[in-house]
Design a protein around this motif. Structure first.
Motif, short mmCIF file in Angstrom:
data_model
loop_
_atom_site.label_atom_id
_atom_site.label_comp_id
_atom_site.label_asym_id
_atom_site.label_seq_id
_atom_site.Cartn_x
_atom_site.Cartn_y
_atom_site.Cartn_z
N PHE A 130 -35.72 7.42 62.28
CA PHE A 130 -34.83 6.47 61.60
C PHE A 130 -34.34 5.42 62.57
N THR A 158 -32.65 1.74 61.46
CA THR A 158 -31.56 2.06 60.55
C THR A 158 -30.26 1.63 61.22
N PRO A 159 -29.33 1.09 60.47
CA PRO A 159 -28.08 0.65 61.09
C PRO A 159 -27.41 1.78 61.87
N LEU A 160 -26.48 1.38 62.71
CA LEU A 160 -25.78 2.28 63.61
C LEU A 160 -26.72 2.86 64.64
N LEU A 218 -32.16 -6.93 63.84
CA LEU A 218 -31.43 -7.88 62.99
C LEU A 218 -31.24 -9.20 63.74
N TYR A 223 -15.66 -3.84 61.95
CA TYR A 223 -15.52 -2.69 61.07
C TYR A 223 -14.21 -2.91 60.33
N MET A 241 -18.18 3.76 52.73
CA MET A 241 -18.33 2.65 53.68
C MET A 241 -18.90 1.44 52.96
N LEU A 282 -22.30 -6.90 56.81
CA LEU A 282 -22.97 -6.04 57.76
C LEU A 282 -22.59 -4.59 57.57
N PHE A 322 -24.09 -3.32 54.62
CA PHE A 322 -25.50 -2.97 54.82
C PHE A 322 -25.64 -1.63 55.50
N MET A 323 -24.72 -1.33 56.41
CA MET A 323 -24.77 -0.01 57.04
C MET A 323 -24.66 1.07 55.99
N GLU A 338 -27.83 1.08 53.72
CA GLU A 338 -29.02 1.66 54.32
C GLU A 338 -28.87 3.17 54.44
N PHE A 339 -27.66 3.58 54.79
CA PHE A 339 -27.48 5.01 55.00
C PHE A 339 -27.47 5.79 53.70
N VAL A 366 -30.93 6.46 53.33
CA VAL A 366 -31.40 7.51 54.23
C VAL A 366 -30.99 8.88 53.70
N VAL A 407 -31.85 -7.68 54.75
CA VAL A 407 -31.83 -8.12 56.15
C VAL A 407 -32.06 -9.63 56.23
#
Lengths: 454, 552
Positions: A349, A354-356, A364, B30, B82, B90, B93-94, B97-98, B101, B135
């Motif tokens: 990942f 993947t972000p983080l 990006l 954040y 989140m 941003l 998007f985190m 995307e998660f 996942v 993205v």
């Protein structure tokens, strides 16, 4: 500096020959000691070897990876020479990032091939001679053009110092010529599409530590050289040739990603994936924007953590257990190697951005920079998000899912050593993905690379 | 305290938690943005997650890896939160995307099953398609706005170039299409039903799939200045809602029917956004989450008690006497979904359809009829599910029926959701009123209320009720095998998987193979290593020939 590092290496070699039972440990400690030059602000003491943030980042990556790659081969290599070669390879790479003129860059660039060549030729897999020759021939031949360019510098400017040459304003023709020559060397090292054939062969045959360092650090040498040798001095040519570079990078990215889908050798897959990521790095590098440059360097660093991790996984942990690298044999690792599968998924990942994870930030920003420079190509480049997921998740899915096949015997899950190795690669990736500002502090001098017209 | 249970208006709050990245003049934080939009989504996210976790504790109780499952569900809740409360694209998007996942991980939870792995991969890749466009959008935003937070966007968007806004709207729309399973990128949602039922209930019905709609509503200031994109959205929504309804009517997999229904409800939300009634779309999201989660949970309760855990409705039947509680909950959820007056769904769904007509545009009219068709189909397939599982003759063996049982621990969270599915709709204005304050002011609500003849208000209901009665009648008295090609076409989900495989996946793989075979190991080897080797080897021979020719 060269002498210092060489004497350290010689001392280590001699001492480990005296204490034969402790040679691995000594090599390891000495490889860790290599980080000493990064601890000091060399500019302050007016030494000729000096660094700035960009080089520091890659140097830190190098000194981080060398001990790790030594540890990754800890149990399956029982030859002192191997570790000596590793140590020296690390040192060459280190000095490569430290030196301040093109001639020494070239010297170390070539010198680093020697230990790798020997390592591959002596300890590689079945096809090792071929792989070693490939690597040597491709890189050596292409960097000859680089040498010619440097000779031209020497003749025209009587100087090959980075800073001094960047002060000069060369004519467009000369710049183009130098750019093309330099580019030959870099394109093979990155590697970009038509001249990349050496990399998969080399990666599949080389011993684990070799591929780790090759993917983790040596590919970044090309990035670094772009940044040091080409962009400050050959500014106009860089701008002029950006479309060409972009096309090449796009080709590489798409082409390698699609080809990876059809590979069966695990290490080759990781090798191709690192190629496509380096192409994205390169796109960012040529974007002539703060975002792109930052992204490019961050992605280099992130890839330097993740790609060796993946190599370690497929070329070390799975290979040590099953002695094959074929995708078709593996299935259902999740059922009896849960930890390994979890680490593998995490790394995958990360690799797909993947972000983080640090890779996300790099990707990006690189893509943003690319879009800034060439919107349409940037859009196309963003498809690497999809393509990288395609090959990487296909691989992960295949490995972790399904039932255990009868062709695999049950083995133990990751050992403490392997856990340590994986965690030490995962942690910086994740940490810098959560709080990437830390890596920003390194890169304040990046703006110098930008060419702005007022 | 009731704020946790349903949405009550509070002042919007912006909380800065720290910085992700500062670069040049870009500042990415954040941060939490707690306004009526995010908090009204937090209610279903929080409540449904809670209920599903309770439910999963029982549902997965005998799974050896259940801890991993609960952990992943909780992680999902974290990233969904989140996504919802983020203050910039941003961070959003985190989360975005998660949740993808985690959805991959949860779908592949039963990892020894190859179909589960395959569907997880399919979901991951189709979602990545959307992420790619997200993205791109992030890049465009960073490039053109030098900012990613919603506040700046909202201020800047009206002053930007329309082409640019169109462009960004397209990208967000594609992203939402993938995540919210609209036509074209919907295949993953149907195969996602391989996963455990709590996952389907939480991720693929209530929360995760709604995030596409949520992101679009968040970006209303962009969409509002791109009328052409709104029209695209209308058509996309209209087609999806109708097609998914048609497919659902002939699908036999119980959970897949529900997934198709989710798809159709999501496209209803798209339709509402298309006529700029963002608050109605959000309100439907808010309500839909509860009754759709409940629907899945009832189905899960049924499957859990039937021994083979099959999802094929033709294997059920007559369960009304065996599972009276699940029957009640499922009936309530279904009726709510059908928009029966008095139940939650009516207050959210009917309003949207009315406002389609109430927009008084050509597309609006067309969409109204499409939506009405879809609502009718919704009534039909909901009743079909009820009929086949609960009313029909028992179609399984006696032993299986002997083991069918209700489960108290699963019933409790279901009770909670039933309450929501019944009574949630009564407090509509509480939710929509303040949300609408921060959104584009459209008269459609007023106009719909005062200008529409009652025929258009009641048409979906009348059609739905009468046709579903007809359906029951047909099932009871005039049932016969249907062998039309149309049936096959819709039953096979329009052969969309096959199209995707044969037109996109396979050619790409074949191309990759050709590239590998003919370019990488062919041309480049011939021009590179092998060619050079041969050249060097044969050079002396050539020279020799040359010399011979010279002397001859």
């Amino acid at each position: 500096m060269t002498l210092t590092l060489l004497s350290v290496s010689t001392m280590t070699s001699m001492m480990s020959r005296m204490m034969k039972n402790k040679y691995k440990e000594m090599m390891l400690v000495s490889s860790m000691l290599m980080m000493m030059p990064t601890l000091y602000e060399w500019q302050e003491v007016d030494t000729y070897f000096r660094t700035d943030g960009m080089a520091d980042m890659l140097m830190l990556l190098t000194v981080y990876l060398v001990p790790l790659s030594m540890m990754s081969n800890w149990n399956n290599m029982k030859d002192m020479l191997y570790y000596e070669l590793m140590l020296n390879l690390g040192m060459m790479l280190m000095m490569n990032f430290m030196c301040q003129d093109m001639t020494s860059f070239y010297m170390y660039f070539e010198a680093s091939l020697a230990p790798l060549f020997m390592m591959m030729g002596l300890y590689g897999a079945a096809n090792r001679d071929k792989a070693a020759d490939y690597m040597l021939m491709y890189t050596l031949f292409s960097s000859l053009f680089m040498l010619l360019a440097m000779a031209l510098y020497e003749v025209m400017l009587d100087n090959t110092d980075y800073e001094a040459t960047s002060m000069m304003f060369l004519s467009m023709e000369l710049q183009s010529m130098l750019f093309m020559a330099m580019f030959m060397g870099m394109a093979v090292k990155t590697p970009l599409s038509p001249v990349h054939t050496w990399l998969p062969v080399v990666h599949s045959e080389s011993p684990l530590a070799g591929s780790m360092l090759l993917a983790g650090v040596m590919l970044k040498l090309a990035m670094y050289a772009m940044m040091r040798l080409m962009m400050p001095t050959l500014t106009l040519a860089t701008l002029l040739y950006t479309p060409m570079m972009y096309m090449l990078c796009m080709m590489t990215m798409m082409y390698t990603s699609m080809m990876t889908l059809r590979q069966t050798d695990l290490k080759v897959m990781v090798a191709y994936s690192s190629m496509s990521h380096m192409a994205v790095c390169m796109l960012g590098m040529f974007s002539n924007s703060m975002t792109g440059l930052t992204g490019s360097l961050v992605l280099s660093m992130a890839h330097g953590f993740v790609s060796p991790g993946l190599f370690m996984m497929v070329g070390g942990m799975l290979y040590d257990r099953y002695h094959n690298r074929l995708l078709h044999y593996y299935q259902g690792l999740m059922t009896y190697m849960p930890y390994l599968s979890v680490y593998f998924m995490m790394l995958s990942f990360c690799n797909v951005g993947t972000p983080l994870s640090m890779n996300f930030m790099g990707e990006l920003l690189s893509m943003t920079g690319t879009m800034d420079r060439a919107p349409l190509l940037g859009m196309l480049a963003s498809f690497s998000v999809l393509l990288s997921a395609c090959y990487q998740m296909k691989l992960t899915n295949r490995l972790t899912g399904g039932m255990k096949t009868p062709y695999l015997h049950l083995t133990s899950d990751v050992t403490y050593r392997e856990t340590f190795l994986l965690l030490s690669l995962m942690m910086p990736t994740m940490y810098l993905g959560f709080f990437p500002n830390w890596s920003m502090d390194f890169l304040w001098s990046l703006t110098n690379l930008m060419y702005t017209m007022y | 305290m009731f704020n946790y249970l349903y949405f009550m208006y509070e002042e919007a709050t912006l909380i800065n938690l720290g910085t992700w990245l500062t670069m040049g003049n870009l500042d990415m934080k954040y941060g939490l943005l707690l306004d009526s939009l995010s908090l009204s989504v937090m209610v279903p996210v929080g409540m449904v997650t809670l209920c599903v976790l309770f439910y999963a504790m029982e549902y997965m109780a005998h799974d050896p890896n259940r801890n991993r499952f609960y952990m992943m569900l909780s992680v999902f809740a974290m990233f969904m939160t989140m996504l919802v409360v983020s203050e910039n694209y941003l961070m959003m998007f985190m989360g975005w995307e998660f949740v993808g996942v985690v959805s991959y991980l949860l779908m592949s939870f039963w990892n020894t099953r190859v179909t589960a792995m395959k569907s997880a991969l399919s979901a991951m890749l189709l979602n990545r398609m959307g992420d790619t466009f997200f993205v791109m959008c992030l890049g465009t935003l960073m490039m053109n706005f030098n900012a990613l937070d919603f506040e700046t966007m909202e201020l800047m968007a009206p002053h930007m170039n329309t082409n640019l806004l169109n462009f960004m709207a397209v990208m967000l729309l594609v992203a939402a299409t993938a995540k919210s399973a609209q036509l074209g990128l919907h295949a993953w949602l149907l195969s996602a039903m391989e996963g455990p039922t709590p996952v389907s209930s939480l991720l693929h019905a209530a929360t995760m799939v709604c995030s596409g709609v949520f992101v679009l509503v968040r970006s209303w200031y962009m969409l509002e200045y791109t009328p052409s994109m709104l029209m695209v959205m209308l058509w996309l929504g209209g087609l999806t809602t109708m097609v998914s309804g048609l497919m659902a009517v002939v699908t036999n997999d119980m959970k897949r029917v529900m997934a198709l229904s989710t798809m159709s409800q999501l496209s209803m939300m798209m339709l509402a956004m298309g006529v700029s009634s963002y608050e109605l779309a959000m309100y439907h999201l808010y309500c839909h989450a509860f009754f759709k989660a409940l629907l899945f949970m009832s189905a899960g309760s049924m499957m859990h008690s039937v021994m083979s855990e099959t999802q094929d409705m033709r294997k059920y039947g007559g369960l009304m006497d065996y599972l009276p509680y699940s029957y009640t909950t499922m009936l309530m959820a279904s009726l709510s979904l059908m928009a029966m007056p008095g139940l939650t769904g009516y207050y959210s769904k009917d309003m949207m359809m009315e406002s389609l007509y109430g927009s008084y545009t050509m597309t609006g009219y067309m969409m109204y009829y499409m939506a009405t068709t879809s609502a009718t189909l919704t009534a039909m397939y909901s009743l079909r599910v009820m009929y086949l599982t609960f009313y029909n003759n028992p179609n399984n063996n006696k032993y299986t029926y002997g083991l069918v049982h209700e489960n108290v621990n699963m019933a409790m969270p279901m009770f909670m959701l039933t309450m929501y599915s019944m009574f949630m709709g009564y407090a509509r204005d509480n939710v929509t009123f303040h949300m609408a304050m921060g959104m584009p002011y459209t008269n459609s609500l007023m106009e719909t209320e005062y200008t529409l003849t009652s025929l258009y208000k009641l048409l979906p209901l009348m059609l739905g009720l009468s046709l579903s009665m007809l359906l029951v009648y047909m099932y009871e008295y005039t049932y016969k095998m249907m062998k039309s090609p149309m049936y096959n076409y819709l039953n096979q989900r329009m052969y969309f998987d096959q199209l995707l495989n044969n037109l996109v996946m396979r050619p790409t793989l074949v191309l990759g193979g050709y590239l590998n075979h003919y370019v990488d190991n062919g041309l480049l080897k011939v021009l590179g290593s092998t060619g050079m080797y041969k050249l060097l080897n044969y050079m002396p021979v050539l020279l020799m020939f040359n010399l011979m020719m010279m002397f001859m």
